[in-house]
Design an enzyme around this catalytic site. Structure first.
Site, mmCIF file in Angstrom:
data_model
loop_
_atom_site.group_PDB
_atom_site.id
_atom_site.type_symbol
_atom_site.label_atom_id
_atom_site.label_comp_id
_atom_site.label_asym_id
_atom_site.label_seq_id
_atom_site.Cartn_x
_atom_site.Cartn_y
_atom_site.Cartn_z
ATOM 1 N N ASP A 111 -5.758 2.345 -18.856
ATOM 2 C CA ASP A 111 -6.781 1.329 -19.075
ATOM 3 C C ASP A 111 -6.419 0.170 -18.146
ATOM 4 O OD1 ASP A 111 -8.102 -0.946 -19.815
ATOM 5 O OD2 ASP A 111 -7.731 -0.738 -21.962
ATOM 6 N N LYS A 129 -14.699 -7.812 -14.769
ATOM 7 C CA LYS A 129 -13.386 -8.466 -14.835
ATOM 8 C C LYS A 129 -12.763 -8.581 -13.442
ATOM 9 C CE LYS A 129 -12.398 -6.730 -19.487
ATOM 10 N NZ LYS A 129 -12.700 -7.826 -20.399
ATOM 11 N N GLN A 138 -7.594 -5.020 -17.149
ATOM 12 C CA GLN A 138 -7.033 -6.342 -16.830
ATOM 13 C C GLN A 138 -6.200 -6.347 -15.546
ATOM 14 O OE1 GLN A 138 -7.923 -9.014 -18.244
ATOM 15 N NE2 GLN A 138 -8.774 -8.358 -20.196
ATOM 16 N N HIS A 188 -6.291 -2.356 -26.534
ATOM 17 C CA HIS A 188 -7.585 -2.968 -26.846
ATOM 18 C C HIS A 188 -8.375 -1.941 -27.667
ATOM 19 C CE1 HIS A 188 -11.740 -4.290 -25.917
ATOM 20 N NE2 HIS A 188 -11.213 -5.467 -25.659
ATOM 21 N N CYS A 195 -9.936 -8.307 -29.820
ATOM 22 C CA CYS A 195 -10.110 -6.846 -29.889
ATOM 23 C C CYS A 195 -8.767 -6.123 -29.906
ATOM 24 C CB CYS A 195 -11.003 -6.320 -28.757
ATOM 25 S SG CYS A 195 -12.667 -6.959 -28.822
HETATM 26 N N1 7TS Z 1 -9.235 -2.813 -22.077
HETATM 27 C C1 7TS Z 1 -8.695 -4.028 -21.998
HETATM 28 C C2 7TS Z 1 -7.222 -4.188 -21.779
HETATM 29 C C3 7TS Z 1 -9.522 -5.144 -22.086
HETATM 30 O O1 7TS Z 1 -8.977 -6.358 -21.999
HETATM 31 C C4 7TS Z 1 -10.907 -4.971 -22.287
HETATM 32 C C5 7TS Z 1 -11.831 -6.136 -22.469
HETATM 33 C C6 7TS Z 1 -11.406 -3.678 -22.326
HETATM 34 C C7 7TS Z 1 -10.539 -2.626 -22.229
HETATM 35 C C8 7TS Z 1 -12.860 -3.396 -22.470
HETATM 36 O O2 7TS Z 1 -13.561 -3.741 -21.338
HETATM 37 P P1 7TS Z 1 -15.153 -3.664 -21.310
HETATM 38 O O3 7TS Z 1 -15.536 -4.270 -20.018
HETATM 39 O O4 7TS Z 1 -15.512 -2.216 -21.404
HETATM 40 O O5 7TS Z 1 -15.630 -4.441 -22.498
HETATM 41 N N2 7TS Z 1 -11.205 -7.308 -22.900
HETATM 42 C C9 7TS Z 1 -11.823 -8.428 -23.328
HETATM 43 C C10 7TS Z 1 -11.122 -9.569 -23.677
HETATM 44 O O6 7TS Z 1 -9.902 -9.666 -23.656
HETATM 45 N N3 7TS Z 1 -11.994 -10.509 -24.073
HETATM 46 O O7 7TS Z 1 -13.241 -10.014 -23.958
HETATM 47 C C11 7TS Z 1 -13.147 -8.723 -23.497
#
Ligand code: 7TS
Length: 409
Positions: A202, A228, A205, A122, A366
């Protein structure tokens, strides 16, 4: 086995009509819905305990501090960290990864060093390392994603070869938000450690979807987002192995992160407080603790099992539609399905699905360089959580047929 029909009652947002249809919420990889336990924890905090932490000597401040620090202990338990001091509260996965790049990276990465990532990252596990590499004169390397008989998977032979000096840090996604690929994080961390390389997971998910044990995984750092995992937005945490975290310099300066200061210099608090400058996100940390209680009450093994069943069902159901190309591996998939509909742009798929009350996500998710590599610059994604049902997958499949028919009339 969990009963999604029963669990749905805990999530008020699911009980609504969208465009005259019962909402089918399949955008959980972007953010999950929140159970009443979390909404009530926020409500209670603001109605009764609202106060700043670590500074007041009055009742409300004491309560807020106790609840905030309890949330840290809860997070440590949730990932089986040895010590609550290994948990730094952040805004989410992105901020945790930036923290490592700006602290560990600032001390340890210099010209000629390499940072290893995978091609499935991501942007939040790509851009912080790009910025660091540019500052330090270091180089980024990537474990390739290859497409073969088993679908789109990580090239594990290449990983073995690339994971060697001058690589100093290996940061990888546990569960890909587009490919539904589940990396063998324990093996990756063990290989990194054998070779003296720091490992970063990371876990955005995976955290809300399966049990995670940082000691069993053997990682040095792990970054997650509360939103999440049924928790609020604007809060997450970074786990850092104590020996590493203790040695790191602060990255943001301000109140609360120091023991004493003169006009010229400051003496900083130990980890984790030295990484939490300013008034923290107290309310959301406390509500995140309620989310962790909720997930453990449901059972994370049961959630993982439900994810696996629903994902296999969706793969079979959508896989039977010959106008769809599904991205990712053919087996061992996480709870999401990303697909390209032939002849129909992903944004049209998502907008049409919305007309039928179904929430999907469309675009590059992303993962721009990966999507380009897979020749799927835009795709649509259905991502599941503990409250989704097989009937909702059926509704998605029926709706995709209607959408395809509409665009080929
Ligand atoms: N890493 C992964 C694998 C993700 O899916 C996401 C967000 C992030 C990092 C970043 O997370 P955040 O909470 O710091 O923004 N993924 C997504 C998505 O798939 N659609 O919207 C956000």
């Amino acid at each position: 086995m969990i009963d999604p029909a029963q669990l749905r009652k805990d999530f008020p947002a699911l009980d609504q009509q969208v465009n005259g249809h019962p909402l089918v919420y399949l955008d959980n990889a972007a953010t999950t819905q929140k159970p009443l336990a979390v909404i009530n924890a926020l409500d209670h905090y603001y109605r009764r305990d609202n106060s700043n932490v670590h500074r007041g000597l009055h009742e409300l401040s004491n309560r807020a501090t106790a609840a905030y620090e309890h949330a840290r202990v809860r997070a440590a338990q949730f990932v089986n960290a040895a010590d609550a001091d290994e948990i730094v509260f952040t805004r989410g996965t992105t901020e945790g990864l930036n923290l490592i790049a700006n602290t560990w990276g600032a001390v340890n990465i210099s010209a000629g060093d390499e940072i290893l990532l995978t091609e499935a990252e991501h942007h939040s596990n790509l851009i912080p390392w790009q910025l660091l590499a540019q500052r330090a004169g270091a180089r980024l390397r990537f474990v390739p994603v290859r497409s073969g008989a088993d679908g789109d998977t990580l090239d594990l032979d290449a990983l073995e070869k690339l994971l060697a000096p001058p690589v100093k840090l290996f940061s990888f996604v546990h569960v890909s938000n587009t490919l539904a690929l589940v990396n063998n994080a324990k093996k990756f961390c063990a290989l990194a450690r054998q070779r003296g390389i720091v490992s970063v997971i990371d876990a955005a998910q995976s955290i809300g979807h399966r049990p995670l044990d940082v000691r069993d995984l053997g990682c040095d750092f792990l970054s997650v987002s509360g939103h999440k995992m049924a928790g609020p937005t604007g809060i997450g945490f970074l786990y850092g192995r104590k020996e590493l975290l203790e040695q790191l310099p602060p990255w943001q300066g301000g109140g609360e992160m120091l023991d004493s200061t003169t006009y010229e210099t400051a003496k900083f608090k130990p980890a984790p407080h030295r990484f939490e400058a300013g008034t923290p996100n107290i309310a959301d940390a406390i509500a995140l603790s309620a989310a962790m209680d909720y997930l453990d009450a449901v059972g994370r093994d049961a959630i993982a099992d439900h994810d696996a069943r629903l994902s296999a069902y969706a793969y079979e159901k959508l896989g039977a539609l010959d106008f769809l190309r599904i991205l990712g591996p053919k087996s061992g998939r996480a709870g999401l399905t990303t697909f390209v509909m032939s002849g129909v742009h992903a944004h049209d798929v998502v907008e049409m699905a919305n007309i039928f009350g179904i929430a999907l996500r469309g675009g590059h998710h992303c993962n721009q360089p990966l999507m380009k590599k897979l020749n799927a610059p835009a795709s649509a994604r259905a991502s599941f959580y503990l409250y989704n049902t097989a009937a909702e997958v059926d509704r998605l499949a029926e709706t995709l047929v209607k959408i395809k028919q509409y665009f080929t009339r």
